[in-house]
Scaffold this active site. Sequence first.
Site, PDB file in Angstrom:
ATOM      1  N   LYS A 223       0.814  -1.219   0.000  1.00 51.29           N
ATOM      2  CA  LYS A 223       0.000   0.000   0.000  1.00 51.29           C
ATOM      3  C   LYS A 223       0.845   1.265   0.000  1.00 51.29           C
ATOM      4  O   LYS A 223       2.049   1.247   0.260  1.00 51.29           O
ATOM      5  CB  LYS A 223      -0.991  -0.043   1.159  1.00 51.29           C
ATOM      6  N   ARG A 258      -3.236 -10.522   4.918  1.00 55.60           N
ATOM      7  CA  ARG A 258      -3.717 -10.553   3.531  1.00 55.60           C
ATOM      8  C   ARG A 258      -2.651  -9.924   2.641  1.00 55.60           C
ATOM      9  O   ARG A 258      -2.356  -8.728   2.760  1.00 55.60           O
ATOM     10  CB  ARG A 258      -5.042  -9.792   3.432  1.00 55.60           C
TER      11      ARG A 258
END
Length: 280
Positions: A223, A258
């Site tokens: 991210k 994840r």
Amino acid sequence: MDWHLRDRILTFEARALVMGIVNVTPDSFSDGGRFAGADAAIARGLELAGEGADILDIGGESSRPGAVAVEQDEELRRVLPVVEGLHSKIKVPLSIDTCKAGVARACLEAGAHIVNDITALTGDPEMFEAVRSGGAGVILMHMQGTPATMQIDPRYDDIVKDISDFLLQRLQDVVARGLGQERIALDPGIGFGKTHQHNLELVARLAEFQRLGRPICLGASRKGFIGKITGRPLDQRMVGSVAIVCHALAHGAAQIVRVHDVAQTRDAVLLFEALAKLGK
């Protein structure tokens, strides 16, 4: 902290579980549509299972900042053949990343075990019943706004308290409606309506979410805040992503991670757990 799915129970006594990401989208922030076709996505899922993924999370609608919603028929066209194909080939539990009840219902009937809903079952009034009647495990995630709006000046008084309060309320609400809490995992939604500083604080204080008493899913892989700190582009954020996983493990802060990079993350998880056992 066991997590009850339709036909199995996942436990976290030995180590955190690695959830591999299978994006069946032409506009994914992380892989640019490399696995948008069903055959490519199935092959990717088999590859991640071979690398040791404990769960596969299949998504047909991008939730990157600014993403536009996809119609249900199109989302189903993308993901249903992938769920069917993987279910027939592997025993790894499958998660469907969707906020649409029709998509969830069809994928559960095709063999999925988990619904990963970024709206925490609030985006579709029929989603709760789809999850309940389908016997699915569910991940309730926090998001401020929608993917289209979430990065427009997100604000919090105390980000951990605010998100904890939201997740606790959602947990209590769905349990009160008849969904057993043993079927629920929680996700603070890193990157979903948060600034770079918000994301860092969430990672640093992630262990505080353990007081909610349910498995916590950490989804920080590749991210933007990792790039903000390291200066690395998307395709060079694997090391930073694994470092965040290790920080979470060191603080007992996450039961599910994840990730896009399954093999590397699994190696880190296994080594961390082996060293932690010797240190006790």
